[in-house]
Design a protein around this motif. Structure first.
Motif, short mmCIF file in Angstrom:
data_model
loop_
_atom_site.label_atom_id
_atom_site.label_comp_id
_atom_site.label_asym_id
_atom_site.label_seq_id
_atom_site.Cartn_x
_atom_site.Cartn_y
_atom_site.Cartn_z
N ALA A 92 9.57 -9.09 1.28
CA ALA A 92 10.18 -10.49 1.51
C ALA A 92 11.78 -10.20 1.78
O ALA A 92 12.48 -10.75 2.34
CB ALA A 92 9.84 -11.30 0.62
N ALA A 93 12.26 -9.13 1.02
CA ALA A 93 13.74 -8.84 1.02
C ALA A 93 14.04 -8.04 2.33
O ALA A 93 15.37 -7.74 2.60
CB ALA A 93 14.18 -8.33 -0.43
N GLY A 94 13.20 -7.33 3.04
CA GLY A 94 13.27 -6.77 4.13
C GLY A 94 13.16 -5.31 4.23
O GLY A 94 13.13 -4.81 5.26
N ALA A 95 12.24 -4.99 3.26
CA ALA A 95 11.72 -3.57 3.66
C ALA A 95 10.40 -3.69 4.38
O ALA A 95 9.94 -4.70 4.80
CB ALA A 95 11.28 -2.95 2.11
N ALA A 96 9.91 -2.56 4.72
CA ALA A 96 8.94 -2.27 5.61
C ALA A 96 7.74 -1.58 5.48
O ALA A 96 6.40 -1.44 6.37
CB ALA A 96 9.50 -1.52 7.19
N ILE A 97 7.70 -0.69 4.33
CA ILE A 97 6.46 0.00 3.91
C ILE A 97 6.68 0.03 2.41
O ILE A 97 7.22 -0.16 1.66
CB ILE A 97 6.85 1.61 4.16
N ILE A 98 5.07 -0.02 2.10
CA ILE A 98 4.76 0.09 0.51
C ILE A 98 4.30 1.55 0.34
O ILE A 98 3.56 1.98 0.90
CB ILE A 98 3.60 -1.10 0.15
N ASN A 99 4.86 2.09 -0.77
CA ASN A 99 4.47 3.50 -1.36
C ASN A 99 4.06 3.36 -2.83
O ASN A 99 4.66 3.01 -3.64
CB ASN A 99 5.54 4.39 -1.12
N ASP A 100 2.55 3.46 -2.95
CA ASP A 100 2.05 3.00 -4.15
C ASP A 100 1.44 4.53 -4.59
O ASP A 100 0.46 4.89 -4.02
CB ASP A 100 0.63 1.96 -3.89
N ILE A 101 1.97 4.86 -5.80
CA ILE A 101 1.65 6.09 -6.29
C ILE A 101 0.08 6.03 -6.88
O ILE A 101 -0.68 6.99 -7.17
CB ILE A 101 2.58 6.53 -7.57
N SER A 102 -0.52 4.86 -7.35
CA SER A 102 -1.76 4.53 -8.03
C SER A 102 -2.82 4.35 -6.91
O SER A 102 -4.05 4.36 -7.19
CB SER A 102 -1.60 3.29 -8.96
N GLY A 103 -2.69 4.22 -5.51
CA GLY A 103 -3.54 3.89 -4.57
C GLY A 103 -4.34 2.69 -4.81
O GLY A 103 -5.46 2.68 -4.46
N GLY A 104 -3.67 1.71 -5.42
CA GLY A 104 -4.37 0.59 -5.83
C GLY A 104 -5.01 0.32 -7.08
O GLY A 104 -5.61 -0.71 -7.54
N ASP A 105 -5.07 1.55 -7.96
CA ASP A 105 -5.65 1.48 -9.02
C ASP A 105 -5.22 0.92 -10.20
O ASP A 105 -5.74 0.21 -10.79
CB ASP A 105 -5.93 3.03 -9.73
N LEU A 106 -3.72 0.68 -10.28
CA LEU A 106 -3.03 -0.12 -11.36
C LEU A 106 -2.76 -1.43 -11.08
O LEU A 106 -2.20 -2.27 -11.74
CB LEU A 106 -1.66 0.68 -11.63
N ASP A 107 -3.09 -2.03 -9.98
CA ASP A 107 -3.02 -3.50 -9.73
C ASP A 107 -3.96 -4.00 -8.70
O ASP A 107 -4.20 -3.57 -7.54
CB ASP A 107 -1.63 -3.87 -9.14
#
Length: 261
Positions: A92-107
């Motif tokens: 929403a603030a203007g970033a373009a990519i999500i980098n998730d260290i947990s691969g979806g495991d933590l949320d």
């Protein structure tokens, strides 16, 4: 990918970029040295990291993203987070990519959120969380197990409608020093997924513990491993030191351009 940590708890540069002036100065340095992406993180993922609240992480990410884009509006920013609400705020603030260290495991809302945002997603292998991951280093075969884990996560992500996926084997996350090197030695096996591969080994303990030194002394080892990663087909290098990484890439490309076909 140039690393910009706006946390006081990072293993290498914690506390260095916590005000607008220092954020702008460091971002300018990374971009001028050739960074294609700025990876912005407000939650340290080092082993034993301090846990911070979701609201604090959102505030730091949103503010830093807006500061960067105000001064460098063409910048591609990835948000280094495992929390869906932080991911949403960053985009929403203007970033373009999500980098998730947990691969979806933590949320469990992360895949749904990224699918709705329709942005690229970096899916990393890790077991546990930053506070306990180094107690979870049991594998039958590190490369096979990482590949299987990534396969399952990729299938789940695609079931949510996510197609723009980058994979990261997660060097240093729930892995011993020896396992990190075994995984690097077989990195080419990750091409099985036919997806871009990100490698992040910059100044990590797999380098400096080998020499009983410190992160500050690990640039040479980082350069060597980045070169090996490129030879094994890595597509993105996540680094603290962009100039040196770009030199690796230029030399590697020059070698390839002169190779006998």
């Amino acid at each position: 990918m140039g690393i910009l940590n706006v946390t006081s708890d990072s293993f290498f540069d914690g506390g260095s970029y916590t005000n607008p002036q220092s954020i702008v100065k460091q971002c300018e340095k990374l971009l001028s040295e050739g960074a294609d992406i700025i990876d912005l993180g407000a939650y340290s993922s080092r082993p034993g990291a301090i846990d911070i609240s979701e609201s604090e992480e959102i505030a730091k990410i949103s503010s830093a993203t807006e500061i960067i884009l105000k001064h460098f509006p063409e910048t591609i920013i990835s948000i280094d987070t495992f929390r869906a609400k932080v991911a949403n705020a960053g985009i929403a603030a203007g970033a373009a990519i999500i980098n998730d260290i947990s691969g979806g495991d933590l949320d469990d809302k992360m895949f749904e959120t990224v699918a709705n945002l329709n942005v690229p997603y970096i899916l990393m292998h890790m077991k546990g969380n930053p506070q306990n991951m180094q107690t979870q280093t049991s594998y039958k075969n590190i490369t096979t197990d990482v590949n299987l884990h990534l396969s399952e996560k990729i299938a789940k992500a695609k079931s949510y409608g996510m197609n723009d996926i980058i994979i990261d084997p997660g060097f240093g996350f729930a892995k011993t020093l020896e396992q990190n090197y075994e995984l690097m030695n077989h990195l080419e096996m990750l091409h099985f997924h036919n997806l871009p591969i990100l490698v992040g080994i910059s100044r990590k303990s797999m380098i400096y513990k080998l020499f009983n030194s410190t992160p500050q002394e690990a640039l040479n080892g980082t350069t060597i491993l980045n070169t090996i990663a490129l030879q094994k087909g890595a597509h993105i290098l996540r680094v603290h030191d962009v100039k040196e990484a770009k030199e690796c890439i230029t030399i590697y490309q020059q070698l390839n351009s002169t190779a006998v076909k």
